[in-house]
Design a protein around this motif. Sequence first.
Motif, mmCIF file in Angstrom:
data_model
loop_
_atom_site.group_PDB
_atom_site.id
_atom_site.type_symbol
_atom_site.label_atom_id
_atom_site.label_comp_id
_atom_site.label_asym_id
_atom_site.label_seq_id
_atom_site.Cartn_x
_atom_site.Cartn_y
_atom_site.Cartn_z
ATOM 1 N N ALA A 90 45.106 -5.531 38.304
ATOM 2 C CA ALA A 90 44.796 -6.558 37.305
ATOM 3 C C ALA A 90 44.942 -5.931 35.931
ATOM 4 C CB ALA A 90 43.375 -7.092 37.494
ATOM 5 N N THR A 91 45.272 -6.744 34.939
ATOM 6 C CA THR A 91 45.417 -6.224 33.573
ATOM 7 C C THR A 91 44.579 -7.047 32.601
ATOM 8 O OG1 THR A 91 47.457 -7.543 33.363
ATOM 9 C CG2 THR A 91 47.701 -5.189 33.845
ATOM 10 N N GLU A 92 44.194 -6.387 31.493
ATOM 11 C CA GLU A 92 43.364 -7.002 30.454
ATOM 12 C C GLU A 92 43.784 -6.475 29.085
ATOM 13 O OE1 GLU A 92 38.956 -7.507 31.688
ATOM 14 O OE2 GLU A 92 39.580 -5.570 32.528
ATOM 15 N N SER A 152 27.377 -6.535 30.382
ATOM 16 C CA SER A 152 28.285 -7.653 30.588
ATOM 17 C C SER A 152 29.735 -7.200 30.614
ATOM 18 C CB SER A 152 28.073 -8.699 29.493
ATOM 19 O OG SER A 152 28.990 -9.752 29.608
ATOM 20 N N PHE A 153 30.086 -6.293 29.684
ATOM 21 C CA PHE A 153 31.462 -5.795 29.629
ATOM 22 C C PHE A 153 31.838 -5.090 30.929
ATOM 23 C CE2 PHE A 153 34.417 -2.326 28.949
ATOM 24 C CZ PHE A 153 35.470 -2.939 28.288
ATOM 25 N N VAL A 198 52.562 -6.129 29.812
ATOM 26 C CA VAL A 198 52.416 -6.216 28.352
ATOM 27 C C VAL A 198 50.976 -6.001 27.906
ATOM 28 C CG1 VAL A 198 54.373 -7.789 28.200
ATOM 29 C CG2 VAL A 198 52.055 -8.724 28.241
ATOM 30 N N PHE A 199 50.021 -6.038 28.824
ATOM 31 C CA PHE A 199 48.625 -5.862 28.473
ATOM 32 C C PHE A 199 48.294 -4.372 28.373
ATOM 33 C CE2 PHE A 199 48.946 -10.108 30.023
ATOM 34 C CZ PHE A 199 48.016 -10.835 29.290
ATOM 35 N N GLN A 231 35.705 -9.921 21.400
ATOM 36 C CA GLN A 231 35.270 -10.818 22.469
ATOM 37 C C GLN A 231 36.096 -12.110 22.469
ATOM 38 O OE1 GLN A 231 31.150 -12.225 22.161
ATOM 39 N NE2 GLN A 231 30.773 -11.365 24.196
ATOM 40 N N ARG A 232 36.289 -12.694 21.297
ATOM 41 C CA ARG A 232 37.044 -13.946 21.207
ATOM 42 C C ARG A 232 38.505 -13.747 21.590
ATOM 43 N NH1 ARG A 232 33.835 -14.380 16.213
ATOM 44 N NH2 ARG A 232 32.131 -15.866 16.606
ATOM 45 N N LEU A 233 39.092 -12.642 21.128
ATOM 46 C CA LEU A 233 40.487 -12.386 21.477
ATOM 47 C C LEU A 233 40.628 -12.076 22.963
ATOM 48 C CD1 LEU A 233 41.636 -10.304 18.375
ATOM 49 C CD2 LEU A 233 42.209 -12.669 18.939
ATOM 50 N N GLY A 234 39.607 -11.436 23.551
ATOM 51 C CA GLY A 234 39.627 -11.199 24.991
ATOM 52 C C GLY A 234 39.662 -12.488 25.780
ATOM 53 N N ALA A 235 38.955 -13.517 25.284
ATOM 54 C CA ALA A 235 38.977 -14.818 25.955
ATOM 55 C C ALA A 235 40.380 -15.423 25.906
ATOM 56 C CB ALA A 235 37.968 -15.755 25.298
ATOM 57 N N VAL A 236 41.058 -15.257 24.776
ATOM 58 C CA VAL A 236 42.439 -15.731 24.673
ATOM 59 C C VAL A 236 43.337 -14.947 25.633
ATOM 60 C CG1 VAL A 236 44.414 -16.045 23.136
ATOM 61 C CG2 VAL A 236 42.095 -16.434 22.276
ATOM 62 N N ASP A 237 43.100 -13.643 25.724
ATOM 63 C CA ASP A 237 43.898 -12.802 26.626
ATOM 64 C C ASP A 237 43.778 -13.252 28.072
ATOM 65 O OD1 ASP A 237 44.835 -11.244 24.559
ATOM 66 O OD2 ASP A 237 43.328 -9.675 24.818
ATOM 67 N N ARG A 238 42.593 -13.696 28.466
ATOM 68 C CA ARG A 238 42.421 -14.154 29.854
ATOM 69 C C ARG A 238 43.295 -15.378 30.148
ATOM 70 N NH1 ARG A 238 37.302 -12.037 28.853
ATOM 71 N NH2 ARG A 238 36.426 -13.970 28.000
ATOM 72 N N VAL A 239 43.495 -16.220 29.139
ATOM 73 C CA VAL A 239 44.403 -17.357 29.307
ATOM 74 C C VAL A 239 45.849 -16.862 29.360
ATOM 75 C CG1 VAL A 239 45.234 -19.503 28.274
ATOM 76 C CG2 VAL A 239 42.802 -18.912 28.147
ATOM 77 N N LEU A 240 46.186 -15.935 28.463
ATOM 78 C CA LEU A 240 47.549 -15.411 28.425
ATOM 79 C C LEU A 240 47.914 -14.684 29.716
ATOM 80 C CD1 LEU A 240 47.681 -14.022 24.758
ATOM 81 C CD2 LEU A 240 48.716 -16.133 25.641
ATOM 82 N N SER A 241 46.924 -14.084 30.375
ATOM 83 C CA SER A 241 47.208 -13.331 31.602
ATOM 84 C C SER A 241 47.754 -14.215 32.713
ATOM 85 C CB SER A 241 45.943 -12.613 32.082
ATOM 86 O OG SER A 241 44.970 -13.542 32.522
#
Length: 347
Positions: free
Chosen positions: A281-283, A73-74, A336-337, A319-329
Amino acid sequence: MAADGADATRDGRLPEEPAGQPGSVPGPGRAASEAEVEAAWADTDLAQVLYHDWEAGTYDDKWSISFDERCISFAADRFTTALGPAAVDAPRPFGRALEIGAGTGFFSLNLRQAGWLEEVVVTDVSAGMVQTALANAAHLGYDTGEHPVTGQVAGITDLPFADDSFDLVLGHAVLHHVPDVEAGLRECLRVLRPGGRLLFAGEPTVVGDRYARALGRATWAVTTRVTHLPWWRERWARSKAELDESSRAAALEAVVDLHTFHPGDLARTALRAGAVDVTTATEELLAAFLGWPVRTFEAAVNPERLGWRWAMFAYRGWQRLGAVDRVLSRVLPQGVFYDVSVTGTKP
């Protein structure tokens, strides 16, 4: 331009291995000595081979790499993010794919499991890494059948493959090890078929690398001091020999990590190399602020003290913080990523 080479290397096998016997080469190398580490400071090529041979046998454990649903998945999510708008019309699977700096096969083998890749050739400057990747492929059943995974010891700027021979050239966390990134991308484009895709993901940004290294250094200093206090030492501390070996590995890592990237500069490098329709793209922002201390802590303590609960805390938290990062992107600048990817096509 790379020479065509003999048929035995053109088909993607290791030079030393008999046909039909993937992986029959010497195993991953031993830990580098202090003298070898010292010599590697003046020789980037030697450093790359020493470091990655050294890491080959333990790399999957170090980075929590697996070939189950978690990493499938990752890898698929990272690949899709890197493709960006091109994901809508991208072939699935890509026909013939070449992975550069494949390491233990994390990216391409998991993408094959996800249905993104069909025929895979893995390359790396480290024979130990190629052998480990082929062993992982065999474990997954990819050493036989219509499209067995094959491997070749090779660097990005001198690929032993014919022009126009791949549909996809990809890599994960490899460009920052390459002395001449533009020359490497130009060589990748040479072996791509017209219309074929170039994709590199997981590269450190300039800003991201700064905070990741700062977090890592702070975590290492605090953890090694605390775990060597009398009441923690017996259960939590790693041995001095293990810590010394980790310090030598870290010294080599400082030699092999050659670049960090501004997303815009990386895109322009790909364009100069000859790619078209280039995007980046950044993550990982908040996820990196958790991930780097977690990985450093794991390297500094007795692994027997860390169990399933710790692993799930680390993974679920990331995983949860990654979901927040997708919104921040959507609202923050790419720079900054922590991770940047780049993709484009051959005209």
